[in-house]
Scaffold this active site. Sequence first.
Site, PDB file in Angstrom:
ATOM      1  N   ARG A   1       7.714  -0.610  -8.679  1.00  0.00           N
ATOM      2  CA  ARG A   1       7.206  -1.176  -9.931  1.00  0.00           C
ATOM      3  C   ARG A   1       6.733  -0.019 -10.812  1.00  0.00           C
ATOM      4  NH1 ARG A   1       2.449  -3.501 -12.116  1.00  0.00           N
ATOM      5  NH2 ARG A   1       1.311  -2.481 -10.447  1.00  0.00           N
TER       6      ARG A   1
ATOM      7  N   GLY B   1       4.250   2.563  -9.367  1.00  0.00           N
ATOM      8  CA  GLY B   1       3.994   3.702  -8.492  1.00  0.00           C
ATOM      9  C   GLY B   1       2.875   4.597  -8.994  1.00  0.00           C
TER      10      GLY B   1
ATOM     11  N   SER C   1       0.812  -1.216   0.000  1.00  0.00           N
ATOM     12  CA  SER C   1       0.000   0.000   0.000  1.00  0.00           C
ATOM     13  C   SER C   1       0.849   1.272   0.000  1.00  0.00           C
ATOM     14  CB  SER C   1      -0.918   0.019   1.227  1.00  0.00           C
ATOM     15  OG  SER C   1      -1.791  -1.074   1.192  1.00  0.00           O
TER      16      SER C   1
ATOM     17  N   HIS D   1       2.658  -4.576   9.882  1.00  0.00           N
ATOM     18  CA  HIS D   1       1.463  -4.767   9.041  1.00  0.00           C
ATOM     19  C   HIS D   1       0.294  -5.279   9.897  1.00  0.00           C
ATOM     20  CE1 HIS D   1       3.390  -4.191   5.189  1.00  0.00           C
ATOM     21  NE2 HIS D   1       4.093  -5.288   5.204  1.00  0.00           N
TER      22      HIS D   1
END
Length: 300
Positions: A262, A264, A49, A111
């Site tokens: 990757r 974004g 995220s 997390h």
Amino acid sequence: PRVKGWDFSFLYQYQGFWCPSRYLHGILSFQRHFQAKDTDIVLVTFPKSGTTWLKALTYTIANRSRYTLENTPLLTTPSHDLVPFTDLEIYSKNQSSILEDLPTPRILATHLPYASLPQSIINSNCRIVYLCRNPLDQFTSYWHFVLQPADPVSIDEAFEKFCQGVTMFGPVWDHELGYWKASLEKSNNVLFLKYEDLKEDIIYSTKKLADFIGCPFTNEEEAQGVIEEISKFCSFDNMKNLQVNQTGKVAYFGMETKAFFRKGKVGDWTNHLTPSMSKRLHNLMEEKFGESGLMTFLQS
Ligand code: A3P
């Protein structure tokens, strides 16, 4: 029950969420032994995220009197090593003693869902920053991320499990709702942010983050453009192009840093998921969020 995940390891249902078995020991140890300080800053995300971004931003803001952007450790060390996951990394490796030596404010990361945080965090006056992301983009990012290990799975199969809540730290709706409610009840202690808002106005978000963590920018800093500089430094393009994020490895995870950068972008899900998949998840979230106001926030 345990499920062989399309994942790094088996997932166990623990305290209502799907916990990766290889980290269970670290999580339990964190829950039992961690002692929070009122000055602590706890960064929380659902995986994929924007954790890497939040860590870099918070680290830079909080350490700006110690380091300039010319000599910040972020130039040579991945943000995941500067702000390692307290449970998944520090406690999993029995290294909790290093927590005592961290400078104030300590920046921690996890997390874990709100209900599973160590009681010491809930009881303290520390600040929790939660960053959420459109679950369609989060899922898309996760699917790409986990395809790298040798356990490939089709996006349809992965999405099916995701909608059943079976994903690392899932279900996503419980995760988001837990922090959303906490942010409404304890607004001085829990800040609820959205990846898409950071993308839309990073200057505003950086300022808001700095205020919340107790490191506000001075008028002089604002006038000198410090907020813009930090925002630009932590941007996807800048971070992705740093040597350390092109060829480095995250020491704790042993994973290549470039895997954390990757595209974004907001809305990449449209390239991978169908409108009917989106509708299904939308309906699910609407049902789970009920009258909490979270759906409105996510869509605003
Ligand atoms: P994509 O896969 O959609 O590109 P996490 O850090 O929680 O693992 O999340 C990774 C996601 O955040 C990836 O999303 C990654 O490209 C994106 N990301 C990483 N650094 C970023 C930054 N500085 N700004 C915006 N997005 C970033």
